[in-house]
Motif scaffolding. Structure first.
Motif, PDB file in Angstrom:
ATOM      1  N   GLU A  10      -6.488   1.586  -7.149  1.00 31.77           N
ATOM      2  CA  GLU A  10      -6.875   2.886  -6.086  1.00 31.77           C
ATOM      3  C   GLU A  10      -8.206   2.106  -5.128  1.00 31.77           C
ATOM      4  OE1 GLU A  10      -7.492   6.794  -6.900  1.00 31.77           O
ATOM      5  OE2 GLU A  10      -7.069   6.664  -8.873  1.00 31.77           O
ATOM      6  N   MET A  11      -7.877   2.821  -4.032  1.00 32.87           N
ATOM      7  CA  MET A  11      -9.009   2.479  -2.838  1.00 32.87           C
ATOM      8  C   MET A  11      -9.402   3.632  -2.337  1.00 32.87           C
ATOM      9  SD  MET A  11      -9.510   1.998   0.744  1.00 32.87           S
ATOM     10  CE  MET A  11      -8.104   2.100   1.561  1.00 32.87           C
ATOM     11  N   PHE A  12     -10.705   3.729  -1.764  1.00 35.14           N
ATOM     12  CA  PHE A  12     -11.269   4.772  -1.033  1.00 35.14           C
ATOM     13  C   PHE A  12     -11.920   4.422   0.296  1.00 35.14           C
ATOM     14  CE2 PHE A  12     -14.993   7.296  -0.019  1.00 35.14           C
ATOM     15  CZ  PHE A  12     -14.535   8.430  -0.144  1.00 35.14           C
TER      16      PHE A  12
ATOM     17  N   PHE B  22       0.855  -1.286  -0.187  1.00 31.47           N
ATOM     18  CA  PHE B  22      -0.021   0.085  -0.176  1.00 31.47           C
ATOM     19  C   PHE B  22       0.747   1.175  -0.050  1.00 31.47           C
ATOM     20  CE2 PHE B  22      -2.514   2.758   3.198  1.00 31.47           C
ATOM     21  CZ  PHE B  22      -2.842   3.547   2.259  1.00 31.47           C
ATOM     22  N   LEU B  23       0.830   2.087  -1.051  1.00 33.64           N
ATOM     23  CA  LEU B  23       1.556   3.156  -1.245  1.00 33.64           C
ATOM     24  C   LEU B  23       0.772   4.418  -1.503  1.00 33.64           C
ATOM     25  CD1 LEU B  23       4.507   1.662  -3.328  1.00 33.64           C
ATOM     26  CD2 LEU B  23       4.606   2.621  -1.227  1.00 33.64           C
ATOM     27  N   PHE B  24       0.918   5.392  -0.810  1.00 26.22           N
ATOM     28  CA  PHE B  24       0.212   6.633  -0.902  1.00 26.22           C
ATOM     29  C   PHE B  24       0.596   7.269  -2.349  1.00 26.22           C
ATOM     30  CE2 PHE B  24       0.525   7.022   3.584  1.00 26.22           C
ATOM     31  CZ  PHE B  24      -0.902   6.933   3.925  1.00 26.22           C
ATOM     32  N   PRO B  25      -0.330   7.886  -2.927  1.00 33.20           N
ATOM     33  CA  PRO B  25       0.087   8.770  -4.243  1.00 33.20           C
ATOM     34  C   PRO B  25       1.374   9.375  -4.196  1.00 33.20           C
ATOM     35  CG  PRO B  25      -2.351   8.864  -3.913  1.00 33.20           C
ATOM     36  CD  PRO B  25      -1.867   8.116  -2.710  1.00 33.20           C
ATOM     37  N   THR B  26       1.457  10.142  -3.022  1.00 30.89           N
ATOM     38  CA  THR B  26       2.571  11.010  -2.962  1.00 30.89           C
ATOM     39  C   THR B  26       3.935  10.467  -2.780  1.00 30.89           C
ATOM     40  OG1 THR B  26       2.290  10.982  -0.225  1.00 30.89           O
ATOM     41  CG2 THR B  26       1.536  12.985  -1.446  1.00 30.89           C
ATOM     42  N   ALA B  27       3.746   9.132  -2.308  1.00 30.07           N
ATOM     43  CA  ALA B  27       4.926   8.359  -2.382  1.00 30.07           C
ATOM     44  C   ALA B  27       5.306   7.703  -3.742  1.00 30.07           C
ATOM     45  CB  ALA B  27       4.711   6.812  -1.349  1.00 30.07           C
TER      46      ALA B  27
ATOM     47  N   SER C  65      -3.469   2.045  -3.549  1.00 34.72           N
ATOM     48  CA  SER C  65      -2.968   3.419  -3.408  1.00 34.72           C
ATOM     49  C   SER C  65      -4.204   4.156  -2.731  1.00 34.72           C
ATOM     50  CB  SER C  65      -2.494   4.108  -4.392  1.00 34.72           C
ATOM     51  OG  SER C  65      -1.785   5.335  -4.052  1.00 34.72           O
ATOM     52  N   ALA C  66      -4.298   4.989  -1.818  1.00 38.00           N
ATOM     53  CA  ALA C  66      -5.318   5.790  -1.336  1.00 38.00           C
ATOM     54  C   ALA C  66      -4.844   6.852  -0.645  1.00 38.00           C
ATOM     55  CB  ALA C  66      -6.038   4.753  -0.268  1.00 38.00           C
ATOM     56  N   GLY C  67      -5.659   8.011  -0.162  1.00 39.20           N
ATOM     57  CA  GLY C  67      -5.416   8.933   0.550  1.00 39.20           C
ATOM     58  C   GLY C  67      -5.585  10.164  -0.672  1.00 39.20           C
ATOM     59  N   GLU C  68      -5.155  10.338  -1.735  1.00 36.95           N
ATOM     60  CA  GLU C  68      -5.584  11.138  -2.484  1.00 36.95           C
ATOM     61  C   GLU C  68      -5.913  10.389  -3.952  1.00 36.95           C
ATOM     62  OE1 GLU C  68      -4.969  14.805  -2.778  1.00 36.95           O
ATOM     63  OE2 GLU C  68      -5.083  14.592  -0.390  1.00 36.95           O
ATOM     64  N   ALA C  69      -6.071  11.261  -5.038  1.00 36.23           N
ATOM     65  CA  ALA C  69      -6.423  10.479  -6.181  1.00 36.23           C
ATOM     66  C   ALA C  69      -5.150  10.100  -6.755  1.00 36.23           C
ATOM     67  CB  ALA C  69      -7.136  11.437  -7.312  1.00 36.23           C
ATOM     68  N   VAL C  70      -5.000   9.148  -7.542  1.00 34.74           N
ATOM     69  CA  VAL C  70      -3.854   8.727  -7.991  1.00 34.74           C
ATOM     70  C   VAL C  70      -3.372   9.390  -9.370  1.00 34.74           C
ATOM     71  CG1 VAL C  70      -2.553   6.654  -9.129  1.00 34.74           C
ATOM     72  CG2 VAL C  70      -3.542   6.147  -7.104  1.00 34.74           C
ATOM     73  N   GLY C  71      -4.215   9.554 -10.389  1.00 38.87           N
ATOM     74  CA  GLY C  71      -4.242  10.053 -11.545  1.00 38.87           C
ATOM     75  C   GLY C  71      -3.502   9.213 -12.439  1.00 38.87           C
ATOM     76  N   ASP C  72      -3.951   9.629 -13.885  1.00 39.26           N
ATOM     77  CA  ASP C  72      -3.425   8.819 -14.764  1.00 39.26           C
ATOM     78  C   ASP C  72      -2.023   8.721 -15.239  1.00 39.26           C
ATOM     79  OD1 ASP C  72      -3.404  11.168 -15.990  1.00 39.26           O
ATOM     80  OD2 ASP C  72      -4.766  10.634 -17.676  1.00 39.26           O
TER      81      ASP C  72
END
Length: 578
Positions: free
Chosen positions: A343-345, A291-296, A320-327
């Motif tokens: 992605e997970m929410f 599990f990796l945050f989008p910032t990571a 990944s979760a916490g923020e939108a990953v983006g394409d």
């Protein structure tokens, strides 16, 4: 065929529907996190590795389920000797390390309530949470002992401090001495599934933090999301790692506890996150699931564009979760890491409710199909959860219309969903405000805005208080931020409204530059052209400010509220000057 695209993949669409139709929750009357995450494995296969520990200074060790349970039993006995009762709050202020896992298991089987606190909290943050929760014991290591000692004089209920690791000698009782004096046998309290297990204070950006009280049954509610987001976890050789702090839902409920629930191995890394260090760690331990945050992921994408050329990775699943990953990040994970990111929410109060699930073929050749992730989408409801996008009155919005993402108390079969929190600690008003409708038959609002398409996929628009209007147009910051990050000069970005007399607000971007790039007007114009060429004309940032680092919560979320308030204060100051 649908206009503008290929026909839907009906086999996969039907599989998602079939999962929901065939799924039923099984929640026993009595249930305890410690029993299912440690005790049963200590009985059935005591020699299996539970935790692979590594310190950034090179120290390393491996601990079995027998080690985990024996140490938890000793700590439970020590806590009981200190007078900890069923329902008492016990603060755990430690990073990823063996003792942190032990403490969570020990508190759970004692029938007390674990209160994980980030080692990054200063004295004021610790003081508020310790006071508000009326915690009776705190377990702390060298990372937070100084701040906890500063906070302690104002925390009347805090009777004992157990010092672990290099904090030995700086508390009332040392971890090693306390455990050595106790027996390795303990009879666990028989808790009900609805009893409180964890108290986690939410990392909100406005007002004082709220303590979300999580029951033991919530772990059951998390499991469908964990299994699916990790492409059908468990697998026999699975090794899990995430940099997510075990003091937060993302680390505790999305990594540590579900991995232990399935009797798996989890890496506990005690040290600072670094993009190259993370890749080295995953290669060294043969990490298969993460599990990796989008910032990571953004940091890794910029630092190591072609990771598989340098690291022998075994990754099979990334959530990944916490923020939108983006394409942009989605494409990098697929092409450079060889894994489609899921992605997970979710949120502390109702976790692991929406996301994606990849295909997995087991050793017997049996296929476990999921549903295809769509770049930029949060995904669809995990089995067992009834999800909708609702308006201010609690009515479901037509497909394609933005609204508040909400989860219903009852699943699609009309049975209670076990994922729900019990309420906010000592804050009934906030608990009531979270729900719309009859308490037993109601929607729980997440506070996040999204659009649901015809296939049930959710498309994130932003926090309800992050979405804004500029010149009459509704702006979701995540889409603009994702576009900016696609530019090689941008490591990260946050978009907020800047007050404007004529247009109400204009789009402003705060940009963190990637290594090797320097700020300047030429780059500002280049970034504006970059966005203007890819999004609607009204979405490009009229102003760009370069910044060394974005304000972040300790869970890795961008605090746009901080930047928005800064812009409002600047506008007031400028108006006063005239």
């Amino acid at each position: 065929m649908r206009p503008g695209g290929p026909p839907p993949d009906t086999r996969r669409m039907d599989h998602h529907a079939a999962l929901h139709a065939g799924f039923r929750w099984h929640v026993p009357e009595h249930f305890n996190i410690a029993e299912v995450c440690a005790a049963r494995w200590a009985r059935e296969r005591p020699g299996s590795v539970a935790i692979r520990y590594e310190h950034e200074d090179g120290r390393a060790a491996r601990f079995t389920y027998a080690d985990l349970q024996a140490n938890a039993n000793r700590l439970s006995n020590a806590l009981r000797r200190l007078g900890v009762q069923r329902g008492d709050r016990v603060a755990i202020v430690m990073p990823q390390r063996f003792e942190t896992a032990v403490a969570n298991i020990a508190v759970a089987q004692l029938g007390a309530v674990a209160m994980p606190l980030s080692m990054l909290f200063g004295p004021d943050a610790l003081e508020y949470r310790l006071q508000h929760s009326e915690a009776v014991v705190a377990i702390v290591d060298e990372s937070a002992i100084a701040n906890l000692r500063d906070a302690r004089p104002q925390c009347a209920a805090l009777r004992h401090v157990i010092a672990a690791g290099e904090a030995a000698g700086k508390g009332d009782l040392d971890w090693a001495a306390a455990l050595e004096a106790e027996r390795a046998e303990f009879t666990a309290v028989k808790t009900k599934a609805d009893e409180a297990a964890v108290l986690i204070y939410t990392s909100g950006t406005t007002g004082p933090p709220k303590g979300a009280l999580i029951p033991h049954r919530a772990l059951i509610g998390n499991l469908t999301g964990f299994v699916c987001s990790q492409n059908w976890f468990p697998q026999d050789d699975a090794v899990f790692w995430s940099p997510a702090d075990w003091a937060w839902t993302g680390g505790l409920m999305d990594a540590l506890l579900p991995t232990l629930y399935f009797g798996g191995q989890i890496v506990a890394f005690q040290g600072r996150f670094g993009a190259e260090r993370a890749l080295e760690l995953m290669a060294r331990h043969g990490v298969t699931h993460t599990f990796l945050f989008p910032t990571a992921l953004k940091a890794m994408m910029k630092a190591v564009p072609a990771p598989r050329e340098r690291y022998p990775l075994r990754l099979r699943a990334i959530m990944s979760a916490g923020e939108a990953v983006g394409d942009a990040v989605f494409a990098w994970c697929r092409d450079a890491l060889g894994v489609t990111v899921n992605e997970m929410f979710g949120q502390t109060e109702i976790n692991y409710i929406v996301g994606n699930c990849g295909r997995f073929v087991d050793e017997q050749g049996r296929e476990h199909p999921g549903w295809p992730a769509r770049p930029g989408s949060m995904g669809r409801a995990y089995p067992g959860h009834r999800i909708a996008v609702i308006d201010d009155e609690g009515r479901e919005c037509p497909r394609g219309t933005p609204g508040d993402v909400a989860v219903h108390r009852l699943d699609v079969h009309g049975h209670p969903d076990p994922v729900f929190f019990l309420g906010y600690w000592k804050n009934d008003e906030a608990t009531r405000a979270k729900f719309t409708g009859d308490p037993a038959n109601s929607w729980c609002r997440t506070g996040d805005t999204a659009v649901m398409d015809e296939d049930g996929y959710l498309w994130y628009q932003g926090r309800s208080d992050d979405v804004f209007k500029a010149a009459g147009y509704r702006i979701g910051p995540s889409e603009v931020e994702n576009c900016l990050v696609k530019h090689p000069a941008v490591a990260n970005a946050a978009v907020v409204p800047k007050p404007d007399k004529e247009r109400g607000a204009v789009v402003k971007a705060y940009v963190v530059l990637a290594p090797g790039f320097a700020p300047g007007e030429t780059l500002v114009e280049e970034l504006q052209r970059h966005v203007r060429g890819k999004l609607a004309p009204y979405e490009y940032p009229k102003e760009i400010e370069f910044i060394a680092a974005l304000p972040m919560t300790t869970t890795g979320k961008v605090q746009r509220k901080v930047l928005r308030l800064q812009e409002e204060e600047r506008a007031r100051t400028a108006a006063g000057a005239h």
